[in-house]
Structures are given as structure tokens and as C-alpha cells.
Design a protein around this motif. Structure first.
Motif, PDB file in Angstrom:
ATOM      1  N   SER A 197      -0.835  13.419  15.392  1.00  0.00           N
ATOM      2  CA  SER A 197      -1.736  13.732  16.323  1.00  0.00           C
ATOM      3  C   SER A 197      -2.180  15.095  15.717  1.00  0.00           C
ATOM      4  O   SER A 197      -1.676  15.512  14.571  1.00  0.00           O
ATOM      5  CB  SER A 197      -1.057  14.303  17.843  1.00  0.00           C
ATOM      6  OG  SER A 197       0.058  15.181  17.423  1.00  0.00           O
TER       7      SER A 197
ATOM      8  N   GLU B 194       9.633  10.143  20.487  1.00  0.00           N
ATOM      9  CA  GLU B 194       9.313   9.888  19.114  1.00  0.00           C
ATOM     10  C   GLU B 194       7.977  10.498  18.970  1.00  0.00           C
ATOM     11  O   GLU B 194       6.921  10.423  19.761  1.00  0.00           O
ATOM     12  CB  GLU B 194       9.350   8.420  18.697  1.00  0.00           C
ATOM     13  CG  GLU B 194      10.698   7.825  18.734  1.00  0.00           C
ATOM     14  CD  GLU B 194      11.655   8.431  17.778  1.00  0.00           C
ATOM     15  OE1 GLU B 194      11.390   8.871  16.726  1.00  0.00           O
ATOM     16  OE2 GLU B 194      12.720   8.320  18.029  1.00  0.00           O
ATOM     17  N   LYS B 195       7.905  11.438  18.065  1.00  0.00           N
ATOM     18  CA  LYS B 195       6.512  12.069  17.698  1.00  0.00           C
ATOM     19  C   LYS B 195       5.561  10.984  17.277  1.00  0.00           C
ATOM     20  O   LYS B 195       6.031  10.197  16.464  1.00  0.00           O
ATOM     21  CB  LYS B 195       6.723  13.141  16.653  1.00  0.00           C
ATOM     22  CG  LYS B 195       5.399  13.930  16.378  1.00  0.00           C
ATOM     23  CD  LYS B 195       5.436  15.052  15.394  1.00  0.00           C
ATOM     24  CE  LYS B 195       4.258  15.932  15.061  1.00  0.00           C
ATOM     25  NZ  LYS B 195       3.300  15.034  14.682  1.00  0.00           N
TER      26      LYS B 195
ATOM     27  N   ARG C 100       1.721  19.115  19.936  1.00  0.00           N
ATOM     28  CA  ARG C 100       2.499  17.814  19.297  1.00  0.00           C
ATOM     29  C   ARG C 100       2.311  16.802  20.427  1.00  0.00           C
ATOM     30  O   ARG C 100       3.168  17.061  21.347  1.00  0.00           O
ATOM     31  CB  ARG C 100       3.669  18.246  18.599  1.00  0.00           C
ATOM     32  CG  ARG C 100       3.583  19.562  17.756  1.00  0.00           C
ATOM     33  CD  ARG C 100       2.914  19.005  16.427  1.00  0.00           C
ATOM     34  NE  ARG C 100       3.097  20.200  15.509  1.00  0.00           N
ATOM     35  CZ  ARG C 100       3.747  20.289  14.538  1.00  0.00           C
ATOM     36  NH1 ARG C 100       5.006  19.655  14.565  1.00  0.00           N
ATOM     37  NH2 ARG C 100       3.595  21.214  13.457  1.00  0.00           N
TER      38      ARG C 100
ATOM     39  N   TYR D 266       4.238  13.020  21.926  1.00  0.00           N
ATOM     40  CA  TYR D 266       5.573  12.311  21.731  1.00  0.00           C
ATOM     41  C   TYR D 266       5.331  11.119  22.777  1.00  0.00           C
ATOM     42  O   TYR D 266       4.728  11.214  23.859  1.00  0.00           O
ATOM     43  CB  TYR D 266       6.723  13.339  22.082  1.00  0.00           C
ATOM     44  CG  TYR D 266       7.025  14.311  21.081  1.00  0.00           C
ATOM     45  CD1 TYR D 266       7.949  14.176  20.060  1.00  0.00           C
ATOM     46  CD2 TYR D 266       6.533  15.409  21.330  1.00  0.00           C
ATOM     47  CE1 TYR D 266       8.246  15.099  19.283  1.00  0.00           C
ATOM     48  CE2 TYR D 266       6.622  16.678  20.398  1.00  0.00           C
ATOM     49  CZ  TYR D 266       7.400  16.465  19.406  1.00  0.00           C
ATOM     50  OH  TYR D 266       7.714  17.315  18.545  1.00  0.00           O
TER      51      TYR D 266
ATOM     52  N   PHE E 293      -4.644  11.745  19.228  1.00  0.00           N
ATOM     53  CA  PHE E 293      -3.510  11.095  18.627  1.00  0.00           C
ATOM     54  C   PHE E 293      -3.479   9.435  18.586  1.00  0.00           C
ATOM     55  O   PHE E 293      -4.432   8.978  18.818  1.00  0.00           O
ATOM     56  CB  PHE E 293      -2.319  11.397  19.602  1.00  0.00           C
ATOM     57  CG  PHE E 293      -2.157  11.223  20.964  1.00  0.00           C
ATOM     58  CD1 PHE E 293      -1.931   9.677  21.527  1.00  0.00           C
ATOM     59  CD2 PHE E 293      -3.087  11.894  21.854  1.00  0.00           C
ATOM     60  CE1 PHE E 293      -1.970   9.288  22.729  1.00  0.00           C
ATOM     61  CE2 PHE E 293      -3.008  11.445  23.468  1.00  0.00           C
ATOM     62  CZ  PHE E 293      -2.550  10.322  23.638  1.00  0.00           C
TER      63      PHE E 293
ATOM     64  N   ARG F 225       4.177  18.615  23.773  1.00  0.00           N
ATOM     65  CA  ARG F 225       4.883  19.865  23.461  1.00  0.00           C
ATOM     66  C   ARG F 225       4.106  20.762  22.504  1.00  0.00           C
ATOM     67  O   ARG F 225       3.184  20.311  21.610  1.00  0.00           O
ATOM     68  CB  ARG F 225       6.176  19.553  22.974  1.00  0.00           C
ATOM     69  CG  ARG F 225       7.037  18.719  24.089  1.00  0.00           C
ATOM     70  CD  ARG F 225       8.341  18.411  23.756  1.00  0.00           C
ATOM     71  NE  ARG F 225       9.009  17.372  24.449  1.00  0.00           N
ATOM     72  CZ  ARG F 225       9.605  16.353  24.054  1.00  0.00           C
ATOM     73  NH1 ARG F 225       9.512  15.809  22.787  1.00  0.00           N
ATOM     74  NH2 ARG F 225      10.055  15.398  25.019  1.00  0.00           N
TER      75      ARG F 225
ATOM     76  N   THR G 221       6.113  21.414  28.980  1.00  0.00           N
ATOM     77  CA  THR G 221       5.529  20.095  28.564  1.00  0.00           C
ATOM     78  C   THR G 221       4.340  19.593  29.476  1.00  0.00           C
ATOM     79  O   THR G 221       4.586  19.769  30.789  1.00  0.00           O
ATOM     80  CB  THR G 221       6.706  19.108  28.354  1.00  0.00           C
ATOM     81  OG1 THR G 221       7.795  19.325  27.578  1.00  0.00           O
ATOM     82  CG2 THR G 221       6.154  17.417  27.949  1.00  0.00           C
TER      83      THR G 221
ATOM     84  N   HIS H 215      -1.439   5.800  18.524  1.00  0.00           N
ATOM     85  CA  HIS H 215      -0.398   5.182  18.840  1.00  0.00           C
ATOM     86  C   HIS H 215      -0.895   3.875  19.583  1.00  0.00           C
ATOM     87  O   HIS H 215      -1.738   3.882  20.507  1.00  0.00           O
ATOM     88  CB  HIS H 215       0.569   6.140  20.059  1.00  0.00           C
ATOM     89  CG  HIS H 215       2.131   5.383  20.096  1.00  0.00           C
ATOM     90  ND1 HIS H 215       2.003   4.440  21.024  1.00  0.00           N
ATOM     91  CD2 HIS H 215       3.096   5.524  19.644  1.00  0.00           C
ATOM     92  CE1 HIS H 215       3.330   4.112  21.015  1.00  0.00           C
ATOM     93  NE2 HIS H 215       3.982   4.582  20.300  1.00  0.00           N
TER      94      HIS H 215
END
Length: 825
Positions: free
Chosen positions: A413, A409-410, A403, A405, A432, A447, A367, A434
Motif C-alpha cells: 500500500s 497481514e500487511k 498502512r 492490513y 493498495f 493503521r 484503526t 490485494h
């Protein structure tokens, strides 16, 4: 008539010369003026910019001490009192205020002086937001010469200038200019006196200017002779004149003092864009430094920050930022801005690492942790774009698809093309979306899933040539044949006419100051159009014999990206449309390789809105702009709006535009001459040799288009523009797992209240300054929270009002504009 002889020496530190020449002429001028004070017992010299005094202090300290004595004797008057005379339209309100603050501190500390007359003789227009700032900084009067009497409906050179929120200041506009020709006062003055006869008092500006010179012996002797002959002349300060007219009834002006020299809103775009970037980096770093210092995590490096502010303030000089200088000055100013930006990059990294305190150590070697710092006092909602390296080089032909997170939570992205072209699964770039909490650090974990190859776009042009991108709020359609936008729908409403985003080419004058007699915004010479397929492949650098000139290049959960490869004569351009599928917002990136001369480029944005008004952000405010094809100036955004809908255009360093019948033309560049113009000796470029023009080569631009209900768009414009220009700081980092996560720095709950700065106090290392202003013309009481100190308070603000708070000893208290560091006069 009593004539107050206001002697000055308008000293451009740069213009048709570089700063070294400006410095040396400034020192020589000061030496001459000081000598004349000793020789002529009634002579008074006036001068302003702190920069020149600092040069004298450093290089001729004996002269500096003599000037200090003459100031104390009342023979040398410090007027203005700013760092220098900047452009007064394009810098942010905070930037212009720092010109004042730095000058005020210097003159008070060195001379014990607090001037009450501000001076910006030569600046190319003056934004209305200056009025409140000047008033709150202790000024009563203002002297300038631009624009001239043609924009006023009265003849008086004196008037009351009223600001957005009702502040007033008395202005003298000298229609004769700020200087006199060397040794020519005797010839000029009689005609000027005749033109002003009937006045009880008059103000005459004299002294050789531009490169310097100031008073001359001949002019002083001629003035003495005219006085002896009975002409009522008195060597004076401008304050004396303003006191003499104090009881006169003056006309009132309630608008910005524009337009003037409209070509300067766009000339030398590189300086403007770099200035915008440093302007935002400085405010961001001050906030990060304050946050880290208040949390006890790092020292606030005020000297280094002040050094970068000096770079920015010098770049704002009214022949630098407006682009009316020569090519060597352009390079000098860019080097200064780069210096400031490098300091900011170093400090951003330092405070970012400090503010990662308390974050958990990495537990999973597969990660990648990404930390994102939001400097804004409100949630950040625009996509985050970050590039990083995998923990190890992967010597395979697969693709590690990132990906993202947050708290397990995803979040939406997508992988994007990284800067590297190294064929290894190692360097990664991810975008991404958010929401980020205000004034705080947020952690994300990246990840990977290993797939056979990098995902490619699926979306193609339809048979009719349309590339249609559906969004959560509507659609964007780009025509594959023209490369232009044919539809931009938000919440069921179509906002643009087909053919939007055309980059049009106009004939232009040679002068950087304007396009008089040549430029006609109604008659473009042509437009950029798609390249042939073979030429497109060659331009894009693709190893292929042909390439569709308009195609989808990237596609994911956040953006669909469409590129168009365009040409005009010898020039080339790539347009990148970034369609945000989550929000419906359209972004546009332009990369222009320009090779034309005496041309002006404009981005054309035709809307379907009717009965519109054109609005733009200005210094400490916003105002209605002309809709008559007149080139006008605004800052981070401009908007076309009617009573129900609006389209805002947000940029990253473009200031000139025009609008007519709901169509905006955003000026991108002007390939005109450096310091060029037609004067007494004829037009330039007659010598048979190579003559350089501006903007030859690569230039880049970014725009964001925000469409929707009027109240929504105009309410969000300031914050969206702030996010677009002051992007979050995001980096890959494996934290050591020590310390405590610091609480957030600052939160403001009202959309119409802008945080201008959060910084350390000028006088106390233990106090901090928070400056806010109401940006939309609506009275409001904002709740301001400082979680880092467990402090919150309410800030009542009238329309467009600026307020300053000092944070000290765990409490916030309102203070004056100058932080209490300097008396207000």
C-alpha cells in the motif's frame, strides 16, 4: 415486378433539435398517419420505437387507443420493436439487448405484438454480435441502410448475415435510404423501378423522415394513380416482402457491417465516457441489489434501476452516442446520464451498507476499517484506490502514513495525494493491492505511523534523461526530455518503440460524421511537447518559479507515478504514467485542456511486434480489425498481436482507432462542428459570428497497457477491461456488528466466460436472471456457483454463444433470451 411500399417515418427524437421538438413531431406524425389509414383503405403504416409510442400514450391517449385499434385491424404495423434505434457498435451487448427487451415488453403488453423484423435504418454500422442476439430474441429479418453497397462484393440489397456462432438472419439494405422527400414519390419512384427492373420482388422505403412527417396526401394520391395505371405497387409491411423472397438464394456476409461514418466513433467524447460509466454502474448495481435481496438484507429497487436504464438507452440513440447532434442535445444527454449516475450512486451506497452485515464492530479507535465490494464473478486483482477521513482532525504538522492490513497481514500500500488541499492531517487517500474474492465484501484495516512529513519520491531522472522504473516483470522508462515512453519491458521482451504515447495532432474535417478530404492518419500536423520550466510551474499550480516538466510525483509499494506537462499551440496537457511495480502493468492518465479547431487528437502506440493482427472487443464478441490506417471501432479494448506476443490497450470510453505495421493510433477527440457539414447550400460557418466547436475545454482519459504472451494477454483482456471499467466499490465504514455475513453472489471459473448481467426477472420478484456469453471463440463448459443460494451448475457454451439462466426456487434453469417474459414470435 411487385414493389412492396414500406411506409415509415424515421423519427429522430434528437439530432438538430432537442427531445421536446422530437416528441412533438412524433405525436403529430402519428396523428397524421392514423388519419390517412382511415382515409385510404389500402394504406399500411409501419413504425417501431417504443419511446414514440410512450410519448403518444402519455400526451394523446385518445390517439394511442385509435392506433391500438388500427394495429389490431392490421393497418398499422409495429416493426422493429426496440426502445429506439441506437448506435449498434459502441454500447455493450447487454446494453443493446436492453433496447430490445424494453421494447419487446412494451409492445407485447400494450399491443400483444412480437415483431419479427428488426429495424435500425440510420445506425452508423452494425456489429456482428447483433446477429445471434436478434435471432435469440425472435427476429427473422433486419432492415438498415448503412453501410451502403461499397463495402460488399455483390449488388443485391438482400443478403444473409451470419453471426460469430453461426446464427443467420436475412438483411435488407436499402441503398436508396429510408425515406422520401415530401411529395416527391412520383418523381423518385420511376427511376428506382427502372434501376430494379428484372427483380421479381422489390422493397421501396418511403415517408418523410428525420424530423418526422411520414406519409403525405400527395404521395398517397400519386401512388394510387400509378397503381391504377398498372404499376404493381402494394402498401405492405416488410414481413410481406421477406416472405416473398424466402426461397431466393442470397449472398452470405460473415463480418460486422462496418465501417461507416467513422468520425462518429469519437465525436463528443463526454457522452461516450459518461455512457460507459453508467453502463457499468447499472450492471454493478443490479448485481449488488440482487445480492442484498437474496440475502434478505434490502429490497431490490427495480423501478429506480429501470429509470436509470431509460437514461442510458436514450443516450444510445444513433445521433447522441455517436456525437452527430447539436450542442444543446449534448447538454441534454449529459444531464440524463448524470441523472442515471446519481441514482446509481445512491443505490450503490444503499446496497453496500446492507452487504456489510455481520462485520465485526471496530475495536480500536486508531484503526480505520475499509470495506471493498467486488462485483465481478472472478477475483479482482487491480489496485484499490480509496479516500477517507481520519476519525479526528489532527492539529499538528506531522503526517499519519496509512498502512493497510487484511486479516492482520500487511498488504502492499501507499499514501497518495488526496482530493483536498486543506492543510491538516485528516483527509487520506490510500492505494493498495490485494486480490479480492469474487462477488463478495472484503474488509481491510488501515493503521497509521506518524512521521515528520508526507513521503516524497526518491526516484530522479538519470543524466541521460531516463526515468527508469523497475517492476516485478521488467521495466518502464520515460524520457524526461520528451515526456514519452522509450521502453516497456515485460518478462524480458521489449514491446514498444521509443517515443511511444505521443499525442499527435491532425487536421480534420468540420463534419462530426467523418474526416473525408482533410484527415490523413499518416500526416500529423504536430505533437504535444514538454513545456518550459516556468510555464510548467504555472500550469501545475505550484508555488514555484519553475518546475521540471517531466518528473516523478509519487512513489510507493504499488505505483511509481510520473507526470509530464505538455503543450501544443493554445492547448495544454498533463500526462500521468502509473507504473505498477508489482505486476509490470502500465497505466496512463491524460488530462487535456484543448483549444484548437478542426483537429483530431490521437495517442500513438508504436510496438516492436512484427507480422501482427489488430483485434478488438465488439458487441458479444471480438474480431479482427483492419490494419490499413482505416479508422475502426471497438469497445473496451484493442490489441496488437503476433503469433507469440501481444499488447492490449484498455480504455474507459474511447472507441475509434487505427493500426498499421504494429503501430496503433487511439483517437481521443475531434474538435469539429456540431451537426456540421457541407450540403447543397455550401459549407458551414459563413455567418460572421461566434461558432462553437466540440471538445473545447478539459477532457480526461484513462488507459491500461497489458503486455505479454499472446495467449495470456488475449485471455485476460476481457476481465482486465471489465475491472478497469467497473471498479470495486470501496468505502470507510464502522459497522454496527449485527447480522450475518452474506455468502458470495456468483463465481465463474472460466476466463473466457463473461457475466453479462445478474438481475431480477422482469416478470417475477422472486426470480433472478443470469446471462453469460463465451467471449473468446473457444468452446467451454463453465462452472457457475451461486454461494448465496448454495447452488452450482455447469454451463456448456459454444464459441461466442450467449446463454440465459433463470434462478428460482433455489435452482437454476436455462431460459430464452427474453427470460420467458415475451413470446419469441
Amino acid at each position: 415486378m411487385k414493389t412492396y411500399m414500406f411506409c415509415n417515418a424515421h423519427l429522430d427524437p434528437v439530432w438538430l433539435w432537442q427531445w421536446e421538438s422530437g416528441m412533438m413531431e412524433g405525436i403529430s406524425t402519428y396523428r397524421a398517419a392514423s388519419g390517412f389509414i382511415d382515409e385510404y383503405p389500402d394504406f399500411v403504416f409501419n413504425h417501431n420505437e417504443a419511446l414514440i409510442y410512450q410519448w403518444v400514450e402519455e400526451h394523446e391517449p385518445e390517439l394511442f387507443e385509435r392506433i391500438r385499434e388500427q394495429v389490431a385491424e392490421g393497418r398499422w404495423e409495429i416493426v422493429g420493436g426496440w426502445f429506439l434505434q441506437p448506435d449498434c457498435n459502441m454500447p455493450s451487448g447487454e446494453s443493446v439487448f436492453r433496447q430490445v427487451l424494453r421494447g419487446r415488453l412494451y409492445f407485447y403488453d400494450k399491443f400483444g405484438k412480437v415483431p419479427v423484423t428488426a429495424v435500425n435504418f440510420d445506425s452508423f454500422g452494425h456489429a456482428r454480435g447483433l446477429v445471434q442476439m436478434l435471432k435469440k430474441c425472435g427476429y427473422k429479418y433486419y432492415v438498415n441502410i448503412r453501410p451502403g453497397k461499397n463495402i460488399y462484393d455483390f449488388d443485391s440489397e438482400d443478403f444473409i448475415w451470419r453471426g460469430y456462432e453461426g446464427s443467420e438472419i436475412v438483411v435488407h439494405r436499402s441503398d436508396k435510404g429510408y425515406n422520401s422527400v415530401y411529395g416527391k414519390v412520383e418523381e423518385e419512384l420511376p427511376g428506382w423501378l427502372e434501376a430494379h427492373k428484372g427483380q421479381k420482388n422489390a422493397l421501396y422505403l418511403w415517408g418523410v423522415g428525420n424530423h418526422g412527417g411520414g406519409p403525405s396526401r400527395k404521395d398517397l394520391d400519386d401512388i394510387a394513380r400509378m397503381k391504377a395505371e398498372g404499376v404493381d405497387l402494394v402498401h405492405a409491411t416488410p414481413d410481406e416482402y421477406f416472405e416473398a423472397i424466402r426461397d431466393e438464394k442470397l449472398p452470405v456476409v460473415e463480418k460486422g457491417l462496418n465501417p461507416i461514418m467513422e468520425g462518429c466513433y469519437t465525436s463528443i467524447i463526454r457522452i461516450k465516457q459518461m455512457h460507459r460509466r453508467l453502463e457499468n454502474d447499472l450492471v454493478m448495481v443490479e448485481q449488488m441489489a440482487s445480492h442484498a435481496a437474496l440475502a434478505g438484507l434490502a429490497v431490490y429497487e427495480k423501478e429506480r434501476i429501470d429509470d436509470a436504464w431509460r437514461d442510458l438507452l436514450f443516450s444510445e440513440f444513433h445521433d447522441s452516442l455517436p456525437g452527430s447532434c447539436i450542442a444543446p442535445v449534448e447538454e441534454d444527454v449529459i444531464r440524463m446520464l448524470d441523472h442515471g449516475l446519481e441514482i446509481m450512486n445512491q443505490l450503490k451506497a444503499k446496497y453496500f451498507l446492507a452487504l456489510c452485515a455481520g462485520q465485526e464492530k471496530l475495536k480500536d479507535g486508531d484503526t480505520v476499517p475499509i470495506f471493498v465490494y467486488n462485483p465481478h464473478p472472478f477475483p479482482y486483482s487491480q489496485p484499490v484506490d480509496v479516500e477517507f477521513m481520519l476519525p479526528r482532525q489532527l492539529w499538528h504538522k506531522d503526517f499519519s502514513d496509512p498502512r493497510v492490513y487484511c486479516n492482520g497481514e500487511k498488504v502492499p500500500s501507499q499514501a497518495a495525494k488526496e482530493a483536498s488541499n486543506f492543510s491538516m492531517d485528516w483527509n487520506k487517500r490510500v492505494i493498495f493491492a490485494h486480490e479480492l474474492p469474487p462477488g463478495a465484501m472484503t474488509r481491510f484495516d488501515v493503521r497509521f505511523r506518524v512521521i515528520e512529513k508526507r513521503p516524497g519520491p526518491v526516484l530522479k531522472a538519470q543524466r541521460n534523461g531516463e526515468i527508469r522504473v523497475e517492476t516485478a516483470r521488467g521495466q518502464v522508462v520515460v524520457n524526461a526530455h520528451s515526456g514519452l515512453v522509450t521502453s516497456y519491458v515485460v518478462d524480458g521482451t521489449e514491446y514498444i518503440k521509443a517515443g511511444a504515447m505521443s499525442v499527435d495532432v491532425y487536421d480534420d474535417a468540420v463534419s462530426p460524421w467523418g474526416g473525408d478530404g482533410v484527415f490523413n492518419p499518416q500526416c500529423p500536423m504536430g505533437s504535444f511537447s514538454p513545456m518550459p520550466a516556468g510555464e510548467a510551474a504555472d500550469f501545475a499550480g505550484v508555488r514555484s518559479s519553475s518546475l521540471e516538466p517531466v518528473l516523478v510525483t509519487e512513489e510507493g509499494e504499488v505505483y511509481t507515478v510520473i507526470e509530464a506537462y505538455m503543450q501544443y499551440h493554445k492547448s495544454r496537457m498533463v500526462m500521468r504514467y502509473l507504473v505498477n511495480k508489482l505486476t509490470g502493468v502500465l497505466e496512463l492518465e491524460l488530462r487535456i485542456f484543448f483549444a484548437e479547431r478542426e483537429k483530431r487528437l490521437k495517442l500513438r502506440v508504436p510496438t516492436l511486434l512484427e507480422e501482427t493482427e489488430y483485434m478488438g472487443q465488439t458487441i458479444f464478441g471480438r474480431e479482427k480489425l483492419p490494419e490499413d490506417m482505416q479508422e475502426c471501432v471497438s469497445q473496451y479494448w484493442q490489441a496488437i498481436a503476433n503469433q507469440e506476443k501481444a499488447l492490449a490497450i484498455i480504455d474507459d470510453g474511447v472507441y475509434g482507432s487505427h493500426c498499421k505495421d504494429g503501430t496503433a493510433g487511439i483517437t481521443l477527440l475531434r474538435s469539429v462542428g456540431y451537426g456540421a457539414g457541407s450540403m447543397t447550400w455550401g459549407p458551414p460557418y459563413q455567418d460572421k459570428m461566434y461558432h462553437e466547436r466540440m471538445e473545447q475545454g478539459e477532457r480526461r482519459y484513462r488507459f491500461l497497457f497489458l503486455a505479454g504472451e499472446r495467449e495470456e494477454v488475449l485471455g485476460r483482456a476481457d476481465r482486465e477491461a471489465a475491472m478497469f471499467n467497473r471498479r470495486v466499490y470501496a468505502q470507510q465504514f464502522c459497522p454496527p456488528g449485527r447480522g450475518t455475513v452474506p455468502a458470495a453472489l456468483v463465481r465463474i471459473d472460466r476466463e473466457n466466460v463473461t457475466l453479462s448481467c445478474f438481475k431480477r426477472s422482469e416478470r417475477s420478484a422472486d426470480a433472478y436472471i443470469l446471462r453469460v456469453f463465451e467471449a473468446q471463440g473457444k468452446a467451454v463448459t463453465a462452472k457457475i456457483e451461486l454461494p448465496i443460494l448454495d447452488v452450482s451448475f455447469e454451463a456448456p457454451l459454444q464459441p461466442f454463444e450467449i446463454k440465459v439462466y433463470k434462478i428460482e426456487n433455489g435452482a437454476a434453469a436455462e431460459t430464452d433470451m427474453l427470460e420467458g417474459a415475451v413470446p419469441l414470435g
